[in-house]
Scaffold this motif. Structure first.
Motif, PDB file in Angstrom:
ATOM      1  N   ASP A  30       0.829  -1.212   0.000  1.00 35.39           N
ATOM      2  CA  ASP A  30       0.000   0.000   0.000  1.00 35.39           C
ATOM      3  C   ASP A  30       0.862   1.259   0.000  1.00 35.39           C
ATOM      4  O   ASP A  30       0.557   2.228  -0.703  1.00 35.39           O
ATOM      5  CB  ASP A  30      -0.942   0.001   1.201  1.00 35.39           C
ATOM      6  CG  ASP A  30      -1.984  -1.101   1.125  1.00 35.39           C
ATOM      7  OD1 ASP A  30      -2.268  -1.602   0.011  1.00 35.39           O
ATOM      8  OD2 ASP A  30      -2.512  -1.472   2.193  1.00 35.39           O
ATOM      9  N   ASP A  34       1.201   4.120  -2.979  1.00 37.56           N
ATOM     10  CA  ASP A  34       1.088   5.564  -2.749  1.00 37.56           C
ATOM     11  C   ASP A  34       2.283   6.315  -3.343  1.00 37.56           C
ATOM     12  O   ASP A  34       2.115   7.413  -3.878  1.00 37.56           O
ATOM     13  CB  ASP A  34       0.971   5.868  -1.258  1.00 37.56           C
ATOM     14  CG  ASP A  34      -0.412   5.575  -0.709  1.00 37.56           C
ATOM     15  OD1 ASP A  34      -1.350   5.349  -1.505  1.00 37.56           O
ATOM     16  OD2 ASP A  34      -0.554   5.575   0.534  1.00 37.56           O
ATOM     17  N   ALA A  37       1.809   6.329  -7.138  1.00 41.29           N
ATOM     18  CA  ALA A  37       0.699   7.214  -7.501  1.00 41.29           C
ATOM     19  C   ALA A  37       0.976   8.669  -7.138  1.00 41.29           C
ATOM     20  O   ALA A  37       0.138   9.534  -7.357  1.00 41.29           O
ATOM     21  CB  ALA A  37      -0.584   6.748  -6.819  1.00 41.29           C
ATOM     22  N   ARG A  38       2.147   8.924  -6.561  1.00 42.11           N
ATOM     23  CA  ARG A  38       2.569  10.268  -6.156  1.00 42.11           C
ATOM     24  C   ARG A  38       1.713  10.881  -5.055  1.00 42.11           C
ATOM     25  O   ARG A  38       1.566  12.092  -4.957  1.00 42.11           O
ATOM     26  CB  ARG A  38       2.649  11.201  -7.364  1.00 42.11           C
ATOM     27  CG  ARG A  38       3.670  10.708  -8.360  1.00 42.11           C
ATOM     28  CD  ARG A  38       3.708  11.562  -9.582  1.00 42.11           C
ATOM     29  NE  ARG A  38       4.593  10.919 -10.548  1.00 42.11           N
ATOM     30  CZ  ARG A  38       5.533  11.541 -11.203  1.00 42.11           C
ATOM     31  NH1 ARG A  38       5.721  12.820 -11.026  1.00 42.11           N
ATOM     32  NH2 ARG A  38       6.280  10.900 -12.062  1.00 42.11           N
ATOM     33  N   ARG A  39       1.138  10.003  -4.230  1.00 32.69           N
ATOM     34  CA  ARG A  39       0.407  10.476  -3.048  1.00 32.69           C
ATOM     35  C   ARG A  39       1.330  10.584  -1.845  1.00 32.69           C
ATOM     36  O   ARG A  39       0.974  11.166  -0.825  1.00 32.69           O
ATOM     37  CB  ARG A  39      -0.744   9.518  -2.718  1.00 32.69           C
ATOM     38  CG  ARG A  39      -1.866   9.531  -3.734  1.00 32.69           C
ATOM     39  CD  ARG A  39      -3.014   8.674  -3.269  1.00 32.69           C
ATOM     40  NE  ARG A  39      -2.649   7.260  -3.214  1.00 32.69           N
ATOM     41  CZ  ARG A  39      -2.937   6.366  -4.153  1.00 32.69           C
ATOM     42  NH1 ARG A  39      -3.594   6.738  -5.237  1.00 32.69           N
ATOM     43  NH2 ARG A  39      -2.582   5.101  -3.999  1.00 32.69           N
ATOM     44  N   LEU A  40       2.514   9.987  -1.952  1.00 30.92           N
ATOM     45  CA  LEU A  40       3.477   9.966  -0.860  1.00 30.92           C
ATOM     46  C   LEU A  40       4.854  10.247  -1.437  1.00 30.92           C
ATOM     47  O   LEU A  40       5.251   9.641  -2.430  1.00 30.92           O
ATOM     48  CB  LEU A  40       3.463   8.591  -0.183  1.00 30.92           C
ATOM     49  CG  LEU A  40       4.434   8.353   0.965  1.00 30.92           C
ATOM     50  CD1 LEU A  40       4.119   9.284   2.136  1.00 30.92           C
ATOM     51  CD2 LEU A  40       4.356   6.901   1.412  1.00 30.92           C
ATOM     52  N   ARG A  41       5.550  11.184  -0.825  1.00 28.99           N
ATOM     53  CA  ARG A  41       6.889  11.549  -1.289  1.00 28.99           C
ATOM     54  C   ARG A  41       7.843  11.512  -0.102  1.00 28.99           C
ATOM     55  O   ARG A  41       7.539  12.029   0.961  1.00 28.99           O
ATOM     56  CB  ARG A  41       6.871  12.944  -1.904  1.00 28.99           C
ATOM     57  CG  ARG A  41       8.217  13.399  -2.374  1.00 28.99           C
ATOM     58  CD  ARG A  41       8.124  14.697  -3.161  1.00 28.99           C
ATOM     59  NE  ARG A  41       9.441  15.169  -3.500  1.00 28.99           N
ATOM     60  CZ  ARG A  41      10.188  14.697  -4.482  1.00 28.99           C
ATOM     61  NH1 ARG A  41       9.741  13.731  -5.230  1.00 28.99           N
ATOM     62  NH2 ARG A  41      11.378  15.192  -4.734  1.00 28.99           N
ATOM     63  N   GLU A  52       6.210  12.846   3.323  1.00 25.17           N
ATOM     64  CA  GLU A  52       5.186  13.865   3.130  1.00 25.17           C
ATOM     65  C   GLU A  52       4.007  13.265   2.380  1.00 25.17           C
ATOM     66  O   GLU A  52       4.165  12.756   1.284  1.00 25.17           O
ATOM     67  CB  GLU A  52       5.754  15.040   2.338  1.00 25.17           C
ATOM     68  CG  GLU A  52       6.938  15.700   3.013  1.00 25.17           C
ATOM     69  CD  GLU A  52       7.622  16.707   2.116  1.00 25.17           C
ATOM     70  OE1 GLU A  52       7.048  17.065   1.072  1.00 25.17           O
ATOM     71  OE2 GLU A  52       8.727  17.113   2.459  1.00 25.17           O
ATOM     72  N   GLU A  53       2.823  13.339   2.988  1.00 24.81           N
ATOM     73  CA  GLU A  53       1.601  12.866   2.343  1.00 24.81           C
ATOM     74  C   GLU A  53       1.061  13.985   1.469  1.00 24.81           C
ATOM     75  O   GLU A  53       0.938  15.123   1.885  1.00 24.81           O
ATOM     76  CB  GLU A  53       0.533  12.503   3.389  1.00 24.81           C
ATOM     77  CG  GLU A  53       0.928  11.385   4.304  1.00 24.81           C
ATOM     78  CD  GLU A  53       0.649  10.005   3.734  1.00 24.81           C
ATOM     79  OE1 GLU A  53      -0.117   9.923   2.754  1.00 24.81           O
ATOM     80  OE2 GLU A  53       1.177   9.045   4.283  1.00 24.81           O
ATOM     81  N   GLU A  54       0.723  13.641   0.249  1.00 24.47           N
ATOM     82  CA  GLU A  54       0.082  14.592  -0.652  1.00 24.47           C
ATOM     83  C   GLU A  54      -1.431  14.524  -0.398  1.00 24.47           C
ATOM     84  O   GLU A  54      -1.993  13.468  -0.273  1.00 24.47           O
ATOM     85  CB  GLU A  54       0.361  14.234  -2.112  1.00 24.47           C
ATOM     86  CG  GLU A  54       1.823  14.312  -2.484  1.00 24.47           C
ATOM     87  CD  GLU A  54       2.385  15.722  -2.488  1.00 24.47           C
ATOM     88  OE1 GLU A  54       1.640  16.650  -2.859  1.00 24.47           O
ATOM     89  OE2 GLU A  54       3.542  15.885  -2.117  1.00 24.47           O
ATOM     90  N   THR A  55      -2.069  15.678  -0.306  1.00 26.24           N
ATOM     91  CA  THR A  55      -3.514  15.679  -0.076  1.00 26.24           C
ATOM     92  C   THR A  55      -4.242  16.317  -1.205  1.00 26.24           C
ATOM     93  O   THR A  55      -3.734  16.944  -2.053  1.00 26.24           O
ATOM     94  CB  THR A  55      -3.870  16.401   1.238  1.00 26.24           C
ATOM     95  OG1 THR A  55      -3.321  17.718   1.205  1.00 26.24           O
ATOM     96  CG2 THR A  55      -3.359  15.636   2.422  1.00 26.24           C
TER      97      THR A  55
END
Length: 55
Positions: A30, A34, A37-41, A52-55
């Motif tokens: 999971d 992320d 999918a570039r939701r997490l960097r 860093e979580e992307e929101t």
């Protein structure tokens, strides 16, 4: 993606990915999804278990 974000080799990137998943209580797949999918960097300046979580 993590090797580019962190400026480290494959082995270190995988260790950081696993550490983040463990610290967050999430499945490795999971967290990896992320990242892709570039939701997490991951930041090279952050502690190994912080990202860093992307929101």
């Amino acid at each position: 993606m993590l090797t580019a974000q962190l400026g480290v080799g494959i082995e270190e990137a995988f260790v950081r990915l696993r550490a983040h998943a463990y610290a967050q209580g999430r499945r490795l797949a999971d967290v990896a999804a992320d990242v892709v999918a570039r939701r997490l960097r991951f930041s090279p300046d952050a502690e190994p278990d912080q990202a860093e979580e992307e929101t």
